[in-house]
Write a protein that holds these residues in place. Structure first.
Motif, PDB file in Angstrom:
ATOM      1  N   PHE A  24       0.663  -1.166   0.122  1.00  0.00           N
ATOM      2  CA  PHE A  24       0.105   0.053   0.019  1.00  0.00           C
ATOM      3  C   PHE A  24       0.798   1.224   0.149  1.00  0.00           C
ATOM      4  O   PHE A  24       0.461   2.398  -0.564  1.00  0.00           O
ATOM      5  N   LEU A  25       1.965   1.204   0.498  1.00  0.00           N
ATOM      6  CA  LEU A  25       3.051   2.372   0.720  1.00  0.00           C
ATOM      7  C   LEU A  25       3.279   3.209  -0.526  1.00  0.00           C
ATOM      8  O   LEU A  25       3.208   4.443  -0.451  1.00  0.00           O
ATOM      9  N   THR A  27       1.557   3.748  -3.462  1.00  0.00           N
ATOM     10  CA  THR A  27       0.389   4.575  -3.695  1.00  0.00           C
ATOM     11  C   THR A  27       0.048   5.680  -2.755  1.00  0.00           C
ATOM     12  O   THR A  27      -0.147   6.672  -2.966  1.00  0.00           O
ATOM     13  N   TYR A  28       0.283   5.383  -1.195  1.00  0.00           N
ATOM     14  CA  TYR A  28       0.163   6.207  -0.061  1.00  0.00           C
ATOM     15  C   TYR A  28       1.146   7.374  -0.609  1.00  0.00           C
ATOM     16  O   TYR A  28       0.745   8.448  -0.461  1.00  0.00           O
ATOM     17  N   LYS A  31       0.232   9.500  -3.477  1.00  0.00           N
ATOM     18  CA  LYS A  31      -0.973  10.299  -3.229  1.00  0.00           C
ATOM     19  C   LYS A  31      -0.516  11.609  -2.321  1.00  0.00           C
ATOM     20  O   LYS A  31      -1.026  12.698  -2.592  1.00  0.00           O
ATOM     21  N   ARG A  32       0.372  11.412  -1.501  1.00  0.00           N
ATOM     22  CA  ARG A  32       0.909  12.486  -0.612  1.00  0.00           C
ATOM     23  C   ARG A  32       1.790  13.346  -1.361  1.00  0.00           C
ATOM     24  O   ARG A  32       1.631  14.637  -1.288  1.00  0.00           O
ATOM     25  N   GLU A  97       4.967  12.518   7.025  1.00  0.00           N
ATOM     26  CA  GLU A  97       4.023  11.168   6.693  1.00  0.00           C
ATOM     27  C   GLU A  97       4.873  10.627   5.780  1.00  0.00           C
ATOM     28  O   GLU A  97       5.044   9.208   5.714  1.00  0.00           O
ATOM     29  N   ALA A 101       6.641   6.770   5.956  1.00  0.00           N
ATOM     30  CA  ALA A 101       6.181   5.709   5.219  1.00  0.00           C
ATOM     31  C   ALA A 101       7.150   5.167   4.335  1.00  0.00           C
ATOM     32  O   ALA A 101       7.554   3.950   4.188  1.00  0.00           O
ATOM     33  N   ASP A 119      -3.962   7.877  10.137  1.00  0.00           N
ATOM     34  CA  ASP A 119      -4.450   8.468   9.021  1.00  0.00           C
ATOM     35  C   ASP A 119      -3.930   7.438   7.844  1.00  0.00           C
ATOM     36  O   ASP A 119      -4.761   7.009   6.800  1.00  0.00           O
ATOM     37  N   MET A 120      -2.814   6.861   8.033  1.00  0.00           N
ATOM     38  CA  MET A 120      -2.559   5.690   7.131  1.00  0.00           C
ATOM     39  C   MET A 120      -3.324   4.598   7.330  1.00  0.00           C
ATOM     40  O   MET A 120      -3.690   3.744   6.563  1.00  0.00           O
ATOM     41  N   GLU A 123      -6.713   4.909   5.319  1.00  0.00           N
ATOM     42  CA  GLU A 123      -6.463   4.881   3.878  1.00  0.00           C
ATOM     43  C   GLU A 123      -6.164   3.148   3.740  1.00  0.00           C
ATOM     44  O   GLU A 123      -6.572   2.827   2.554  1.00  0.00           O
ATOM     45  N   LEU A 124      -5.552   2.601   4.459  1.00  0.00           N
ATOM     46  CA  LEU A 124      -5.294   1.156   4.396  1.00  0.00           C
ATOM     47  C   LEU A 124      -6.698   0.470   4.324  1.00  0.00           C
ATOM     48  O   LEU A 124      -6.881  -0.474   3.297  1.00  0.00           O
TER      49      LEU A 124
END
Length: 126
Positions: A24-25, A27-28, A31-32, A97, A101, A119-120, A123-124
């Protein structure tokens, strides 16, 4: 200026296995980074607009300047806080953040348990 100390109360941290979080990281982080770019563009547009307004005001004749008036300094200060200072604080928070990550992403052991911010975690789940 000094950077504010980031403190996450224990209630904001969740513990999960790195293997659950690693896919997931990327894409996270992307996005950030996109959010950061959008905020920086917004700040840049505001600063460009303010500079243009100031230039046009200075190029006016004395009579037109007298009639048109200028925004009071306290209005400009409030605009600065709204359009620059708060968004840049948000950028600083997003960069923190991203660092967290990236640190999780760089862990070599997928079976390790890592602390994930709320927050993470949200989103997960989504």
């Amino acid at each position: 200026m000094t950077e504010p100390i980031s403190y996450f109360p224990p209630s904001h941290l969740r513990h999960r296995k790195a293997a659950e979080v690693i896919p997931f990281l990327s894409t996270y982080i992307a996005k950030r980074e996109q959010e950061i770019a959008e905020i920086e563009q917004m700040v840049e547009r505001y600063e460009k607009r303010r500079l243009q307004e100031e230039r046009s005001y200075q190029s006016m004749s004395a009579l037109r300047r007298l009639l048109s008036g200028k925004k009071p300094a306290h209005h400009l200060a409030v605009e600065y806080i709204h359009y620059v200072k708060r968004p840049m604080e948000k950028v600083r928070q997003l960069r923190n953040e991203i660092e967290q990550a990236s640190a999780i992403l760089n862990t070599a052991d997928p079976s390790a348990i890592v602390a994930v911010s709320s927050d993470m975690e949200d989103e997960l789940k989504s």
